[in-house]
Design a protein around this motif. Structure first.
Motif, PDB file in Angstrom:
ATOM      1  N   SER A  77       8.570  -7.549 -10.060  1.00 53.10           N
ATOM      2  CA  SER A  77       9.377  -8.097  -9.477  1.00 53.10           C
ATOM      3  C   SER A  77       9.684  -7.729  -8.021  1.00 53.10           C
ATOM      4  CB  SER A  77      10.500  -8.633 -10.217  1.00 53.10           C
ATOM      5  OG  SER A  77      11.089  -7.689 -10.693  1.00 53.10           O
ATOM      6  N   ASN A  78      10.155  -6.224  -8.324  1.00 51.01           N
ATOM      7  CA  ASN A  78      10.753  -5.516  -7.046  1.00 51.01           C
ATOM      8  C   ASN A  78       9.687  -5.309  -6.107  1.00 51.01           C
ATOM      9  OD1 ASN A  78      13.218  -5.810  -8.220  1.00 51.01           O
ATOM     10  ND2 ASN A  78      13.002  -3.738  -9.129  1.00 51.01           N
ATOM     11  N   PRO A  79      10.180  -5.157  -4.737  1.00 46.92           N
ATOM     12  CA  PRO A  79       9.201  -4.521  -3.637  1.00 46.92           C
ATOM     13  C   PRO A  79       8.624  -3.387  -3.934  1.00 46.92           C
ATOM     14  CG  PRO A  79      11.433  -5.236  -2.699  1.00 46.92           C
ATOM     15  CD  PRO A  79      11.682  -5.070  -4.192  1.00 46.92           C
ATOM     16  N   HIS A  80       7.277  -3.284  -3.733  1.00 48.62           N
ATOM     17  CA  HIS A  80       6.410  -2.301  -4.117  1.00 48.62           C
ATOM     18  C   HIS A  80       4.980  -2.262  -3.082  1.00 48.62           C
ATOM     19  CE1 HIS A  80       4.645  -5.625  -6.046  1.00 48.62           C
ATOM     20  NE2 HIS A  80       3.410  -5.177  -6.087  1.00 48.62           N
ATOM     21  N   LEU A  81       4.242  -1.162  -3.079  1.00 46.89           N
ATOM     22  CA  LEU A  81       2.929  -1.293  -2.333  1.00 46.89           C
ATOM     23  C   LEU A  81       2.133  -0.330  -3.158  1.00 46.89           C
ATOM     24  CD1 LEU A  81       1.460  -1.713   0.408  1.00 46.89           C
ATOM     25  CD2 LEU A  81       2.477   0.368   1.139  1.00 46.89           C
ATOM     26  N   ILE A  82       0.866  -0.696  -3.289  1.00 46.15           N
ATOM     27  CA  ILE A  82      -0.236   0.126  -3.906  1.00 46.15           C
ATOM     28  C   ILE A  82      -1.070   0.204  -3.239  1.00 46.15           C
ATOM     29  CG2 ILE A  82      -1.510  -0.054  -6.022  1.00 46.15           C
ATOM     30  CD1 ILE A  82       0.107  -1.896  -7.377  1.00 46.15           C
ATOM     31  N   ILE A  83      -1.534   1.650  -3.006  1.00 45.67           N
ATOM     32  CA  ILE A  83      -2.537   2.042  -2.378  1.00 45.67           C
ATOM     33  C   ILE A  83      -3.779   2.567  -2.902  1.00 45.67           C
ATOM     34  CG2 ILE A  83      -3.221   3.375   0.020  1.00 45.67           C
ATOM     35  CD1 ILE A  83      -0.081   3.391   0.470  1.00 45.67           C
ATOM     36  N   PHE A  84      -4.779   2.091  -2.575  1.00 48.35           N
ATOM     37  CA  PHE A  84      -6.211   2.786  -3.256  1.00 48.35           C
ATOM     38  C   PHE A  84      -6.943   3.358  -2.016  1.00 48.35           C
ATOM     39  CE2 PHE A  84     -10.553   2.234  -3.729  1.00 48.35           C
ATOM     40  CZ  PHE A  84     -10.881   3.322  -4.731  1.00 48.35           C
ATOM     41  N   THR A  85      -7.094   4.859  -2.300  1.00 48.67           N
ATOM     42  CA  THR A  85      -7.963   5.670  -1.142  1.00 48.67           C
ATOM     43  C   THR A  85      -9.285   6.156  -1.565  1.00 48.67           C
ATOM     44  OG1 THR A  85      -7.081   8.067  -1.513  1.00 48.67           O
ATOM     45  CG2 THR A  85      -5.417   6.354  -0.702  1.00 48.67           C
ATOM     46  N   ASN A  86      -9.900   6.702  -0.820  1.00 45.02           N
ATOM     47  CA  ASN A  86     -11.300   7.287  -1.108  1.00 45.02           C
ATOM     48  C   ASN A  86     -10.879   8.608  -1.413  1.00 45.02           C
ATOM     49  OD1 ASN A  86     -10.984   8.579   1.293  1.00 45.02           O
ATOM     50  ND2 ASN A  86     -12.804   7.646   2.346  1.00 45.02           N
ATOM     51  N   LEU A  87     -11.829   9.742  -1.515  1.00 46.51           N
ATOM     52  CA  LEU A  87     -11.609  10.880  -1.976  1.00 46.51           C
ATOM     53  C   LEU A  87     -10.982  11.956  -0.827  1.00 46.51           C
ATOM     54  CD1 LEU A  87     -15.350  11.728  -3.548  1.00 46.51           C
ATOM     55  CD2 LEU A  87     -13.279  11.058  -4.591  1.00 46.51           C
ATOM     56  N   ASN A  88     -10.964  11.272   0.316  1.00 43.93           N
ATOM     57  CA  ASN A  88     -10.392  12.006   1.503  1.00 43.93           C
ATOM     58  C   ASN A  88      -9.125  11.419   1.799  1.00 43.93           C
ATOM     59  OD1 ASN A  88     -12.912  13.550   1.690  1.00 43.93           O
ATOM     60  ND2 ASN A  88     -13.744  11.869   3.056  1.00 43.93           N
ATOM     61  N   GLY A  89      -8.465  10.634   0.882  1.00 48.83           N
ATOM     62  CA  GLY A  89      -7.211   9.988   1.125  1.00 48.83           C
ATOM     63  C   GLY A  89      -6.953   9.040   2.261  1.00 48.83           C
ATOM     64  N   VAL A  90      -8.136   8.238   2.526  1.00 51.16           N
ATOM     65  CA  VAL A  90      -8.374   7.108   3.474  1.00 51.16           C
ATOM     66  C   VAL A  90      -8.081   5.866   2.865  1.00 51.16           C
ATOM     67  CG1 VAL A  90      -9.606   5.864   5.290  1.00 51.16           C
ATOM     68  CG2 VAL A  90      -9.667   8.397   5.134  1.00 51.16           C
ATOM     69  N   ALA A  91      -7.044   5.229   3.220  1.00 48.08           N
ATOM     70  CA  ALA A  91      -6.805   3.774   2.522  1.00 48.08           C
ATOM     71  C   ALA A  91      -7.952   2.823   2.683  1.00 48.08           C
ATOM     72  CB  ALA A  91      -5.522   3.226   3.138  1.00 48.08           C
ATOM     73  N   LEU A  92      -8.276   2.288   1.351  1.00 46.74           N
ATOM     74  CA  LEU A  92      -9.461   1.206   1.367  1.00 46.74           C
ATOM     75  C   LEU A  92      -8.880  -0.054   0.890  1.00 46.74           C
ATOM     76  CD1 LEU A  92     -12.407   3.390  -0.068  1.00 46.74           C
ATOM     77  CD2 LEU A  92     -11.921   2.949   2.319  1.00 46.74           C
ATOM     78  N   ALA A  93      -7.658  -0.026   0.084  1.00 44.60           N
ATOM     79  CA  ALA A  93      -7.081  -1.377  -0.236  1.00 44.60           C
ATOM     80  C   ALA A  93      -5.342  -0.957  -0.300  1.00 44.60           C
ATOM     81  CB  ALA A  93      -7.476  -1.834  -1.562  1.00 44.60           C
ATOM     82  N   PHE A  94      -4.627  -1.922   0.121  1.00 36.75           N
ATOM     83  CA  PHE A  94      -3.468  -2.258   0.118  1.00 36.75           C
ATOM     84  C   PHE A  94      -3.076  -3.317  -0.744  1.00 36.75           C
ATOM     85  CE2 PHE A  94      -3.489   0.522   3.620  1.00 36.75           C
ATOM     86  CZ  PHE A  94      -2.518   1.294   3.480  1.00 36.75           C
TER      87      PHE A  94
END
Length: 272
Positions: A77-94
């Motif tokens: 319910s509270n504000p949040h952000l989930i980040i999925f990255t590749n092996l190099n730490g580059v964001a592929l999904a927010f």
């Protein structure tokens, strides 16, 4: 940048638990890049064509990650952000509330942004990359002021010993890290299970491990696995080079050992 408005023993590594000398070395790596710690946005982001290349390359993994994370994200319910990255730490999904994702995009933080040590200093993603573990970084512990209002936890996503990417949850400074860690572990477990079951070889290995609990012989495992794949006794016999009668006789043994009485019960017990 504050995008979020509105413990005792733990099973993760906190930045405060790491030797100061090591933290200094990591910060020195970041400092050498000449990036301003007070920069209003993260400085490194792949150009559009590079982003698309990464999205295509990791398409199947991104789909699995987003599906599993979306369902659990809706329970927060509270504000949040989930980040999925590749092996190099580059964001592929927010994944998170639309207003948070839009705020970040307005300062050029989104798909293709790098959270690696050399591009964003110490943060949960870069720390997890360094330590290969579930980690936490809070507020001003981050190298960049950009993250000063964030509590972040990150963990590797693995398939056996194979690293597939990283999953990060960022919340406000008031959130309880134990809850975040529990949620993150659940997401990682669900993603890893989905990835494993999408691989037929790994799926077979998992079912065979289950068969081992009932002391099935190698032949009984082969026939039992074929039966789970909805193959007929004739199809199994042709595949294994044995008679159909042998298949049916062996299936009776399999049912007896596994305490199953029919195909439906057998599938319900072992199909994953």
């Amino acid at each position: 940048m504050n995008i979020f408005r509105g413990e005792t023993e733990h099973s993760w590594i906190h930045l405060s638990e790491i030797e100061a000398e090591q933290i200094e070395l990591w910060n020195a790596t970041f400092t050498k890049t000449g990036i301003d710690r007070d920069h209003a946005t993260l400085p490194f982001r792949l150009v559009e064509i590079q982003r698309q290349e990464q999205l295509i390359k990791e398409k199947s993994l991104i789909v699995v990650a987003k599906e599993e994370v979306d369902s659990l994200s809706k329970t927060i319910s509270n504000p949040h952000l989930i980040i999925f990255t590749n092996l190099n730490g580059v964001a592929l999904a927010f994944i998170g509330p639309e207003n948070i994702v839009n705020i970040l995009e307005s300062v050029n933080v989104g798909l293709g942004t790098s959270f690696a040590l050399e591009h964003a200093g110490i943060n949960a993603i870069s720390l997890s990359m360094q330590l290969d573990a579930l980690v936490a970084v809070q507020g001003l512990e981050h190298s960049m002021t950009f993250f000063s209002k964030w509590n972040c936890m990150c963990s590797p996503i693995k398939l056996g010993n194979e690293l597939r990417g990283y999953l990060n949850i960022s919340v406000s400074l008031t959130e309880n890290l134990s809850f975040v860690a529990s949620l993150l572990r659940r997401m990682i477990s669900d993603i890893e299970s989905r990835i494993m079951l999408a691989d037929p070889i790994r799926k077979q290995a998992l079912i065979y491990e289950h068969f081992d609990l009932y002391s099935l012989t190698n032949r009984e495992k082969e026939i039992g696995f074929g039966w789970l794949q909805n193959q007929s006794a004739l199809q199994i016999s042709l595949a294994l080079g044995i008679t159909e009668a042998t298949v049916r006789h062996t299936l009776k043994k399999v049912y007896s050992k596994t305490k199953c009485h029919d195909r439906g019960g057998f599938i319900k017990k072992f199909f994953v």
